[in-house]
Motif scaffolding. Structure first.
Motif, PDB file in Angstrom:
ATOM      1  N   TYR A 204      39.552   7.528   0.133  1.00  0.00           N
ATOM      2  CA  TYR A 204      40.618   7.430   1.130  1.00  0.00           C
ATOM      3  C   TYR A 204      41.913   6.951   0.472  1.00  0.00           C
ATOM      4  CZ  TYR A 204      42.987   5.996   5.494  1.00  0.00           C
ATOM      5  OH  TYR A 204      43.878   5.838   6.539  1.00  0.00           O
ATOM      6  N   GLN A 205      41.817   5.971  -0.425  1.00  0.00           N
ATOM      7  CA  GLN A 205      43.000   5.478  -1.117  1.00  0.00           C
ATOM      8  C   GLN A 205      43.641   6.586  -1.943  1.00  0.00           C
ATOM      9  OE1 GLN A 205      42.543   1.860  -3.347  1.00  0.00           O
ATOM     10  NE2 GLN A 205      44.565   2.019  -4.235  1.00  0.00           N
ATOM     11  N   THR A 206      42.835   7.359  -2.628  1.00  0.00           N
ATOM     12  CA  THR A 206      43.359   8.487  -3.409  1.00  0.00           C
ATOM     13  C   THR A 206      44.061   9.488  -2.497  1.00  0.00           C
ATOM     14  OG1 THR A 206      41.653   8.210  -5.089  1.00  0.00           O
ATOM     15  CG2 THR A 206      42.733  10.373  -4.973  1.00  0.00           C
ATOM     16  N   ALA A 207      43.460   9.761  -1.346  1.00  0.00           N
ATOM     17  CA  ALA A 207      44.078  10.684  -0.389  1.00  0.00           C
ATOM     18  C   ALA A 207      45.418  10.151   0.089  1.00  0.00           C
ATOM     19  CB  ALA A 207      43.140  10.913   0.797  1.00  0.00           C
ATOM     20  N   ILE A 208      45.483   8.853   0.351  1.00  0.00           N
ATOM     21  CA  ILE A 208      46.746   8.247   0.793  1.00  0.00           C
ATOM     22  C   ILE A 208      47.802   8.364  -0.295  1.00  0.00           C
ATOM     23  CG2 ILE A 208      47.867   6.015   1.243  1.00  0.00           C
ATOM     24  CD1 ILE A 208      45.445   5.280   2.954  1.00  0.00           C
ATOM     25  N   VAL A 209      47.446   7.976  -1.503  1.00  0.00           N
ATOM     26  CA  VAL A 209      48.402   7.991  -2.614  1.00  0.00           C
ATOM     27  C   VAL A 209      48.934   9.402  -2.850  1.00  0.00           C
ATOM     28  CG1 VAL A 209      48.624   7.679  -5.112  1.00  0.00           C
ATOM     29  CG2 VAL A 209      47.477   5.928  -3.723  1.00  0.00           C
ATOM     30  N   ASN A 210      48.053  10.391  -2.749  1.00  0.00           N
ATOM     31  CA  ASN A 210      48.453  11.774  -3.039  1.00  0.00           C
ATOM     32  C   ASN A 210      48.990  12.535  -1.836  1.00  0.00           C
ATOM     33  OD1 ASN A 210      47.726  11.603  -5.769  1.00  0.00           O
ATOM     34  ND2 ASN A 210      45.601  11.980  -5.256  1.00  0.00           N
ATOM     35  N   GLY A 211      48.798  12.012  -0.620  1.00  0.00           N
ATOM     36  CA  GLY A 211      49.153  12.813   0.533  1.00  0.00           C
ATOM     37  C   GLY A 211      50.042  12.172   1.574  1.00  0.00           C
ATOM     38  N   HIS A 212      50.473  10.936   1.342  1.00  0.00           N
ATOM     39  CA  HIS A 212      51.290  10.287   2.377  1.00  0.00           C
ATOM     40  C   HIS A 212      52.672  10.920   2.454  1.00  0.00           C
ATOM     41  CE1 HIS A 212      54.188   7.832   0.046  1.00  0.00           C
ATOM     42  NE2 HIS A 212      53.230   7.841  -0.886  1.00  0.00           N
ATOM     43  N   ILE A 213      53.247  10.842   3.637  1.00  0.00           N
ATOM     44  CA  ILE A 213      54.599  11.343   3.879  1.00  0.00           C
ATOM     45  C   ILE A 213      55.388  10.200   4.486  1.00  0.00           C
ATOM     46  CG2 ILE A 213      56.000  13.002   5.174  1.00  0.00           C
ATOM     47  CD1 ILE A 213      53.468  14.806   5.227  1.00  0.00           C
ATOM     48  N   ASP A 214      56.394   9.730   3.766  1.00  0.00           N
ATOM     49  CA  ASP A 214      57.226   8.620   4.244  1.00  0.00           C
ATOM     50  C   ASP A 214      56.378   7.434   4.698  1.00  0.00           C
ATOM     51  OD1 ASP A 214      59.578  10.055   3.755  1.00  0.00           O
ATOM     52  OD2 ASP A 214      59.484  11.001   5.722  1.00  0.00           O
ATOM     53  N   ASN A 215      55.408   7.071   3.866  1.00  0.00           N
ATOM     54  CA  ASN A 215      54.502   5.951   4.147  1.00  0.00           C
ATOM     55  C   ASN A 215      53.719   6.124   5.445  1.00  0.00           C
ATOM     56  OD1 ASN A 215      55.018   4.539   1.760  1.00  0.00           O
ATOM     57  ND2 ASN A 215      56.877   3.671   2.638  1.00  0.00           N
ATOM     58  N   LYS A 216      53.391   7.358   5.758  1.00  0.00           N
ATOM     59  CA  LYS A 216      52.550   7.656   6.922  1.00  0.00           C
ATOM     60  C   LYS A 216      51.397   8.539   6.466  1.00  0.00           C
ATOM     61  CE  LYS A 216      56.047   7.098  10.387  1.00  0.00           C
ATOM     62  NZ  LYS A 216      56.499   7.478  11.701  1.00  0.00           N
TER      63      LYS A 216
END
Length: 86
Positions: A50-62
């Motif tokens: 999940y952390q990897t997904a966040i780091v690679n896929g977040h948009i404007d900290n969302k």
């Protein structure tokens, strides 16, 4: 599109977010632990993914909440496994 939440790319925040969503959502809790057992994975591994997904896929900290992300992730993995069997 599914609603995005404000996130932090910090591993402590992510771990707490995941634990909180699981604790306060009995259906998710039952589903995730059953799925983890079937996949021979532990919760820490899912938190890392999940952390990897966040780091690679977040948009404007969302990003997607953990529950939304996990339901999509687990279904995709199940479909991949079915594809290997056929």
């Amino acid at each position: 599109m599914q609603q995005l939440i404000e996130i932090q790319s910090d591993s402590k925040w992510i771990s707490q977010h995941v634990s909180s969503e699981i604790e306060y959502n009995p259906a998710l809790k039952e589903y995730i632990y059953r799925w983890l057992t079937e996949q021979n994975l532990d919760l820490n591994r899912i938190k890392d993914i999940y952390q990897t997904a966040i780091v690679n896929g977040h948009i404007d900290n969302k990003f997607f909440s953990f529950s939304v992300w996990f339901y999509n992730y687990s279904k995709r993995k199940e479909e991949e496994n079915i594809g290997r069997i056929i």
